[in-house]
Design an enzyme around this catalytic site. Structure first.
Site, PDB file in Angstrom:
ATOM      1  N   GLY A  70       1.054  -0.923   1.564  1.00  0.00           N
ATOM      2  CA  GLY A  70       2.467  -0.512   1.544  1.00  0.00           C
ATOM      3  C   GLY A  70       2.878  -0.067   0.152  1.00  0.00           C
ATOM      4  CB  ALA A 111      13.545   3.498  -1.653  1.00  0.00           C
ATOM      5  CG  ASP A 160       6.948   6.564  -5.836  1.00  0.00           C
ATOM      6  OD1 ASP A 160       7.145   7.657  -6.401  1.00  0.00           O
ATOM      7  OD2 ASP A 160       6.729   6.461  -4.611  1.00  0.00           O
ATOM      8  NE  ARG A 167      -0.419  -8.456  -3.615  1.00  0.00           N
ATOM      9  CZ  ARG A 167       0.469  -8.725  -4.562  1.00  0.00           C
ATOM     10  NH1 ARG A 167       1.742  -8.488  -4.358  1.00  0.00           N
ATOM     11  NH2 ARG A 167       0.104  -9.243  -5.710  1.00  0.00           N
ATOM     12  CG  ASP A 208       6.536   4.804   3.335  1.00  0.00           C
ATOM     13  OD1 ASP A 208       7.299   5.790   3.409  1.00  0.00           O
ATOM     14  OD2 ASP A 208       6.053   4.399   2.252  1.00  0.00           O
ATOM     15  CB  THR A 222       0.333  10.732 -13.569  1.00  0.00           C
ATOM     16  OG1 THR A 222       0.658  11.659 -12.523  1.00  0.00           O
ATOM     17  CG2 THR A 222       1.628  10.196 -14.164  1.00  0.00           C
TER      18      THR A 222
HETATM   19  O1  RIB Z   1       5.215   8.229  -3.260  1.00  0.00           O
HETATM   20  C1  RIB Z   1       4.983   7.505  -2.081  1.00  0.00           C
HETATM   21  C2  RIB Z   1       6.056   7.808  -1.099  1.00  0.00           C
HETATM   22  O2  RIB Z   1       5.957   9.158  -0.731  1.00  0.00           O
HETATM   23  C3  RIB Z   1       5.921   7.031   0.188  1.00  0.00           C
HETATM   24  O3  RIB Z   1       6.588   5.787   0.161  1.00  0.00           O
HETATM   25  C4  RIB Z   1       6.487   7.992   1.212  1.00  0.00           C
HETATM   26  O4  RIB Z   1       7.740   7.621   1.689  1.00  0.00           O
HETATM   27  C5  RIB Z   1       6.545   9.343   0.523  1.00  0.00           C
HETATM   28  O5  RIB Z   1       7.812   9.720   0.289  1.00  0.00           O
END
Ligand code: RIB
Length: 296
Positions: A277, A42, A242, A275, A13, A210
């Site tokens: 990121g 990830a 995520d 936070r 990212d 959601t």
């Molecule tokens: O859902 C967030 C993710 O979407 C980010 O980390 C970015 O890589 C995109 O894939």
């Protein structure tokens, strides 16, 4: 019962922070730059591992410096990378994120994620067939999701499809899933001729929509139920969805009820936005439990 296999993307990212979003043709000065591991696959893997699940990551990364970052990140969280394939001649996926005016906008370059195909899935099947829950998202080729859905259905392996970003998933793939977790836009694109309420009522305890600050809704016994969100001051909402999926999955494989798992997912997602990121704010189990207990 604590075994999650995530099949999905790894993106580096690259986040630009700015006070406003430039309009077409405009150049502005930003206020900061952040580079960190992300990608929906990830992120969900890290969220689940941080909350105590045994996680295997299935996917593809490049043989480049960004790929090294993922190897280190997964090792750091004890995530099994036996089926994370490093490819020559292709770069690790990247996500180009603008964080401005309280929200993000993202362009993803798939890179190695575009190579997550049926052969990658077959190669990882020894791990997939042992999963208590398999998680997939739409940042790998959609045909691969179809392949996974068919095989999981045949072998009765529980499957969570997080259909993000929106993509054309075939009805038979959706039928094969145990859980589907779209946001409102993704739900409308998957079920274009039905209202949100109709989709939920036709897919009781399976489709969970959601709703951001409103929380999440699902249907049970002919009624729609909403589990409210926990309110936090947002620093960066990237990866909140995520975190919700990884946390929800972890609670489910640990035997929690659907409602308990959704509350756990909501609390984890709320903490994650405090936070910078996608993975920067992902909470530990103790942090989530302490927030959940404030609303019991
Ligand atoms: O859902 C967030 C993710 O979407 C980010 O980390 C970015 O890589 C995109 O894939």
């Amino acid at each position: 019962m604590n075994n999650i296999v995530v099949i999905g993307s790894c993106n580096l990212d690259i986040t630009v922070l700015a006070n406003k979003r430039p309009v077409a043709g405009e150049t502005i000065l930003g206020t900061g730059l952040n580079m960190s591991p992300g990608g929906k696959g990830a992120n969900q893997a890290v969220a689940a591992a941080k909350l105590g699940a045994q996680v295997t990551m299935v996917g593809c990364i490049g043989n480049d410096a960004y790929g090294d970052i993922f190897e280190k990140t997964f090792a750091n969280y004890g995530i099994n990378t036996d089926y994370l394939i490093r490819l020559d001649d292709v770069t690790t996926g990247t996500a180009h994120i603008t964080l401005a005016e309280g929200d993000n906008s993202i362009i993803v370059i798939m890179g190695a994620n575009a190579h997550v195909d049926a052969t990658v899935i077959d190669h990882a099947w020894d791990a997939i067939k042992e999963a208590d829950l398999v998680l997939v998202q739409n940042e790998i080729p959609l045909s691969t999701i179809g392949y996974i859905a068919n095989r999981c259905q045949k072998e009765q392996i529980p499957l969570l499809i997080n259909p993000a970003p929106a993509g054309d998933l075939k009805p038979e793939w959706l039928a094969a899933a145990t859980y589907i977790t779209p946001n409102e836009h993704e739900l409308a694109s998957l079920y274009p001729h039905m209202s949100t309420e109709e989709v939920l009522l036709h897919n009781e305890e399976k489709v969970i929509v959601t709703l951001g600050k409103e929380g999440v809704s699902y249907a049970k016994d002919g009624h729609i139920k909403t589990i409210p969100a926990f309110v936090m001051d947002p620093v960066d909402t990237t990866g909140a969805g995520d975190t919700f999926n990884g946390a929800f999955a972890t609670a489910i494989v640990n035997g929690k009820s659907l409602e308990e798992a959704l509350r756990f997912g909501n609390a984890a997602a709320a903490l994650s936005i405090t936070r910078l990121g996608a993975q920067g704010g992902m909470p530990t189990r103790d942090e989530v439990m302490s927030l959940v207990s404030t609303k019991e």
